[in-house]
Design a protein around this motif. Sequence first.
Motif, mmCIF file in Angstrom:
data_model
loop_
_atom_site.group_PDB
_atom_site.id
_atom_site.type_symbol
_atom_site.label_atom_id
_atom_site.label_comp_id
_atom_site.label_asym_id
_atom_site.label_seq_id
_atom_site.Cartn_x
_atom_site.Cartn_y
_atom_site.Cartn_z
ATOM 1 N N VAL A 40 -25.163 -26.462 -57.638
ATOM 2 C CA VAL A 40 -25.233 -25.404 -56.643
ATOM 3 C C VAL A 40 -25.374 -24.074 -57.360
ATOM 4 C CG1 VAL A 40 -24.016 -24.255 -54.763
ATOM 5 C CG2 VAL A 40 -23.756 -26.715 -55.077
ATOM 6 N N LYS A 41 -26.313 -23.256 -56.895
ATOM 7 C CA LYS A 41 -26.497 -21.926 -57.453
ATOM 8 C C LYS A 41 -26.013 -20.928 -56.410
ATOM 9 C CE LYS A 41 -29.883 -18.756 -59.365
ATOM 10 N NZ LYS A 41 -31.311 -18.520 -59.670
ATOM 11 N N VAL A 42 -25.072 -20.068 -56.805
ATOM 12 C CA VAL A 42 -24.510 -19.079 -55.897
ATOM 13 C C VAL A 42 -24.802 -17.692 -56.447
ATOM 14 C CG1 VAL A 42 -22.385 -18.219 -54.841
ATOM 15 C CG2 VAL A 42 -22.657 -20.663 -55.252
ATOM 16 N N GLU A 43 -25.317 -16.833 -55.580
ATOM 17 C CA GLU A 43 -25.572 -15.447 -55.982
ATOM 18 C C GLU A 43 -24.580 -14.541 -55.269
ATOM 19 O OE1 GLU A 43 -29.586 -14.062 -55.945
ATOM 20 O OE2 GLU A 43 -30.365 -16.083 -56.255
ATOM 21 N N PHE A 44 -23.910 -13.702 -56.038
ATOM 22 C CA PHE A 44 -22.951 -12.767 -55.491
ATOM 23 C C PHE A 44 -23.581 -11.390 -55.374
ATOM 24 C CE2 PHE A 44 -20.440 -16.065 -57.540
ATOM 25 C CZ PHE A 44 -19.526 -16.361 -56.553
ATOM 26 N N GLY A 45 -23.128 -10.647 -54.386
ATOM 27 C CA GLY A 45 -23.620 -9.287 -54.213
ATOM 28 C C GLY A 45 -23.891 -9.008 -52.752
ATOM 29 N N GLU A 46 -24.692 -7.995 -52.501
ATOM 30 C CA GLU A 46 -25.041 -7.587 -51.139
ATOM 31 C C GLU A 46 -26.439 -8.093 -50.806
ATOM 32 O OE1 GLU A 46 -22.780 -6.073 -49.245
ATOM 33 O OE2 GLU A 46 -21.432 -6.137 -50.969
ATOM 34 N N GLY A 47 -26.640 -8.432 -49.546
ATOM 35 C CA GLY A 47 -27.958 -8.867 -49.108
ATOM 36 C C GLY A 47 -27.933 -10.261 -48.523
ATOM 37 N N GLU A 48 -29.048 -10.638 -47.942
ATOM 38 C CA GLU A 48 -29.152 -11.934 -47.277
ATOM 39 C C GLU A 48 -29.096 -13.080 -48.285
ATOM 40 O OE1 GLU A 48 -32.283 -14.320 -44.448
ATOM 41 O OE2 GLU A 48 -32.315 -12.121 -44.432
ATOM 42 N N GLY A 49 -28.311 -14.093 -47.954
ATOM 43 C CA GLY A 49 -28.206 -15.270 -48.804
ATOM 44 C C GLY A 49 -27.282 -15.104 -49.993
ATOM 45 N N LYS A 50 -26.595 -13.969 -50.070
ATOM 46 C CA LYS A 50 -25.673 -13.730 -51.180
ATOM 47 C C LYS A 50 -24.245 -13.702 -50.663
ATOM 48 C CE LYS A 50 -28.920 -11.223 -54.041
ATOM 49 N NZ LYS A 50 -29.159 -10.022 -54.851
ATOM 50 N N VAL A 51 -23.322 -14.094 -51.511
ATOM 51 C CA VAL A 51 -21.905 -14.108 -51.154
ATOM 52 C C VAL A 51 -21.311 -12.755 -51.541
ATOM 53 C CG1 VAL A 51 -19.679 -15.204 -51.577
ATOM 54 C CG2 VAL A 51 -21.765 -16.588 -51.547
ATOM 55 N N PRO A 52 -20.760 -12.020 -50.541
ATOM 56 C CA PRO A 52 -20.180 -10.708 -50.871
ATOM 57 C C PRO A 52 -18.924 -10.846 -51.732
ATOM 58 C CG PRO A 52 -19.944 -11.191 -48.514
ATOM 59 C CD PRO A 52 -20.711 -12.316 -49.131
ATOM 60 N N LEU A 53 -18.813 -10.005 -52.747
ATOM 61 C CA LEU A 53 -17.701 -10.078 -53.688
ATOM 62 C C LEU A 53 -16.377 -9.650 -53.075
ATOM 63 C CD1 LEU A 53 -19.362 -8.812 -56.957
ATOM 64 C CD2 LEU A 53 -18.520 -11.091 -56.482
ATOM 65 N N ASP A 54 -16.392 -8.698 -52.136
ATOM 66 C CA ASP A 54 -15.126 -8.230 -51.575
ATOM 67 C C ASP A 54 -14.419 -9.335 -50.800
ATOM 68 O OD1 ASP A 54 -17.104 -8.171 -49.630
ATOM 69 O OD2 ASP A 54 -16.314 -6.411 -48.610
ATOM 70 N N ASN A 55 -15.135 -10.164 -50.052
ATOM 71 C CA ASN A 55 -14.508 -11.279 -49.339
ATOM 72 C C ASN A 55 -13.961 -12.312 -50.315
ATOM 73 O OD1 ASN A 55 -15.140 -10.129 -46.904
ATOM 74 N ND2 ASN A 55 -16.917 -11.415 -46.522
ATOM 75 N N THR A 56 -14.705 -12.566 -51.357
ATOM 76 C CA THR A 56 -14.281 -13.544 -52.356
ATOM 77 C C THR A 56 -13.008 -13.076 -53.056
ATOM 78 O OG1 THR A 56 -16.583 -14.138 -52.699
ATOM 79 C CG2 THR A 56 -15.031 -14.862 -54.364
#
Length: 79
Positions: free
Chosen positions: A14-30
Amino acid sequence: MFAFPQKPDSVINVKVEFGEGEGKVPLDNTAKRVETYKPKERVTFKMIKKYIEAKYGFKVHTAYIAEVKRDLGLPMYML
């Protein structure tokens, strides 16, 4: 304590991209989830042995602890 080797049935990459924008996992929630997640402490055989020695004044073998845990249906964890 014995460790039984376990092999996975399959593997999923699984490839996960963190950051802002569509399809990315926001870091603040994590970060918030990581702060609130605290796994329960597992009671180890070593902890049980120390407790029994302190409370009752004798040493107990891990085989006896395992037997009692099996009889009582308590979880036996893999290493």
